[in-house]
Design a protein around this motif. Structure first.
Motif, mmCIF file in Angstrom:
data_model
loop_
_atom_site.group_PDB
_atom_site.id
_atom_site.type_symbol
_atom_site.label_atom_id
_atom_site.label_comp_id
_atom_site.label_asym_id
_atom_site.label_seq_id
_atom_site.Cartn_x
_atom_site.Cartn_y
_atom_site.Cartn_z
ATOM 1 N N LYS A 68 0.794 -1.222 0.000
ATOM 2 C CA LYS A 68 0.000 0.000 0.000
ATOM 3 C C LYS A 68 0.832 1.280 0.000
ATOM 4 O O LYS A 68 0.393 2.312 -0.517
ATOM 5 C CB LYS A 68 -0.950 0.001 1.201
ATOM 6 C CG LYS A 68 -2.053 -1.044 1.103
ATOM 7 C CD LYS A 68 -3.034 -0.919 2.250
ATOM 8 C CE LYS A 68 -4.191 -1.892 2.085
ATOM 9 N NZ LYS A 68 -5.227 -1.723 3.110
ATOM 10 N N GLU A 69 1.996 1.226 0.593
ATOM 11 C CA GLU A 69 2.879 2.395 0.617
ATOM 12 C C GLU A 69 3.963 2.288 -0.458
ATOM 13 O O GLU A 69 4.339 3.278 -1.082
ATOM 14 C CB GLU A 69 3.504 2.545 1.994
ATOM 15 C CG GLU A 69 2.479 2.792 3.098
ATOM 16 C CD GLU A 69 3.090 2.741 4.489
ATOM 17 O OE1 GLU A 69 4.284 2.450 4.602
ATOM 18 O OE2 GLU A 69 2.354 2.994 5.459
ATOM 19 N N ALA A 83 -3.398 10.667 -0.736
ATOM 20 C CA ALA A 83 -2.305 11.600 -0.458
ATOM 21 C C ALA A 83 -2.285 12.029 0.998
ATOM 22 O O ALA A 83 -1.219 12.195 1.601
ATOM 23 C CB ALA A 83 -2.423 12.824 -1.366
ATOM 24 N N ALA A 84 -3.468 12.189 1.593
ATOM 25 C CA ALA A 84 -3.549 12.683 2.960
ATOM 26 C C ALA A 84 -2.984 11.704 3.975
ATOM 27 O O ALA A 84 -2.569 12.102 5.058
ATOM 28 C CB ALA A 84 -4.996 13.007 3.310
ATOM 29 N N ILE A 85 -2.958 10.427 3.621
ATOM 30 C CA ILE A 85 -2.506 9.423 4.585
ATOM 31 C C ILE A 85 -1.312 8.614 4.093
ATOM 32 O O ILE A 85 -0.799 7.759 4.812
ATOM 33 C CB ILE A 85 -3.650 8.462 4.959
ATOM 34 C CG1 ILE A 85 -4.205 7.763 3.715
ATOM 35 C CG2 ILE A 85 -4.752 9.210 5.673
ATOM 36 C CD1 ILE A 85 -5.326 6.792 4.018
ATOM 37 N N GLY A 86 -0.860 8.872 2.868
ATOM 38 C CA GLY A 86 0.320 8.171 2.364
ATOM 39 C C GLY A 86 0.108 6.682 2.213
ATOM 40 O O GLY A 86 1.012 5.884 2.482
ATOM 41 N N SER A 87 -1.079 6.282 1.762
ATOM 42 C CA SER A 87 -1.398 4.863 1.614
ATOM 43 C C SER A 87 -2.407 4.694 0.482
ATOM 44 O O SER A 87 -3.395 5.416 0.408
ATOM 45 C CB SER A 87 -1.960 4.304 2.921
ATOM 46 O OG SER A 87 -2.319 2.952 2.786
ATOM 47 N N GLY A 127 -1.949 -1.120 15.532
ATOM 48 C CA GLY A 127 -1.395 -1.212 14.189
ATOM 49 C C GLY A 127 -1.028 0.153 13.648
ATOM 50 O O GLY A 127 -1.689 1.147 13.952
ATOM 51 N N SER A 128 0.028 0.203 12.835
ATOM 52 C CA SER A 128 0.475 1.498 12.309
ATOM 53 C C SER A 128 0.926 1.409 10.851
ATOM 54 O O SER A 128 1.624 2.278 10.365
ATOM 55 C CB SER A 128 1.636 2.036 13.153
ATOM 56 O OG SER A 128 2.733 1.120 13.155
ATOM 57 N N GLY A 129 0.507 0.352 10.138
ATOM 58 C CA GLY A 129 0.857 0.203 8.732
ATOM 59 C C GLY A 129 -0.067 0.986 7.833
ATOM 60 O O GLY A 129 -0.738 1.937 8.264
#
Length: 270
Positions: A68-69, A83-87, A127-129
């Motif tokens: 996803k990244e 774009a707002a979350i980079g994913s 979780g932080s992915g």
């Protein structure tokens, strides 16, 4: 449904492909008489796979863990949802121009509204992915001010917590909240922690709502434990359906009816 040279292909990329997207999307293509077909793939060469989407005119691609990244530098444009979350969880190909979207974010916002969860609720998100970013950002943007990110990776956990204005801790036992949200693979079928609980029994007992983004199986150990205590539960299956509908619309430009969506979900989750 007959496949011809004019049939448009959509696909997914995941480390461990499942059948939900294939069943869900193909059911709707057939129900609506659309000349599309959907197929799930995995890859060990992400740049080549993304290049194939562009070169072969593949209309759209769902993106799942762990891409996803990593896919972002390979795209031409990011929609604000990504774009707002980079994913990114969805790629749309318009004449070899690849745009990244995040329909997970949209799905989470709709579930917050559906279950009427108060922004004053204190949440604990594990979780932080890539999916963690989408879920946390959705709650943050819906006005949730009190939260804790639980992540073993301190750098990633603190970064996400700071972006939301929340706290960080390394283990769930160090956090308190009445809304528990799991966005890790804990409880996922076929994974190393398939039979494990994402949160301790005591935290589940003290909760009001339990939300597990894991969708395979829909009834994860966490969801089963919460149901046994008569807590409100939100399942990963609900996320899959909502985000899948938004992907379908992005690929085809057609929005199915509620009845068609439910029929597709019944087939895909069977």
């Amino acid at each position: 449904m007959r496949i011809s040279r004019d049939t448009r292909l959509c696909m997914s990329l995941s480390a461990r492909p499942g059948n939900f997207g294939t069943r869900f999307q193909n059911y709707l293509y057939e129900a609506l008489g659309l000349d599309f077909v959907y197929k799930a793939f995995s890859t060990t060469d992400l740049p080549a796979a993304i290049g194939g989407i562009r070169a072969l005119g593949i209309r759209g691609c769902a993106i799942s863990m762990p891409f996803k990244e990593a896919c972002i530098p390979l795209l031409d444009r990011l929609d604000p949802s990504a774009a707002a979350i980079g994913s990114v969880n969805t790629i749309v190909n318009d004449d070899a121009h690849l745009a990244g979207y995040n329909t997970d974010y949209i799905a989470i916002v709709r579930l917050i509204e559906r279950y009427a969860i108060s922004p004053d609720t204190r949440l604990v998100l594990r979780g932080s992915g890539g999916m963690g970013k989408a879920v946390a950002s959705a709650f943050r943007d819906q006005g949730f001010r009190h939260g804790t990110i639980v992540a073993r990776n301190e750098a990633a956990g603190r970064t996400l917590a700071e972006a939301c204005g929340w706290d960080w801790c390394a283990t769930p036992e160090a956090a308190t909240g009445t809304l528990l949200v799991n966005v890790t693979p804990i409880g996922m079928s076929g994974g190393p922690e398939a039979g494990a609980l994402a949160f301790p029994d005591a935290m589940i007992a003290a909760s009001e709502t339990v939300f597990d983004v894991v969708a395979i199986p829909v009834e994860t150990p966490l969801i089963r434990a919460a149901r046994a205590l008569d807590r409100t539960v939100i399942t990963g299956g609900e996320v899959l359906v909502l985000q899948g509908v938004e992907q379908f619309v992005l690929y085809t430009g057609v929005r199915p009816t509620a009845a068609q969506i439910q029929a597709a979900a019944d087939v895909a989750l069977a």
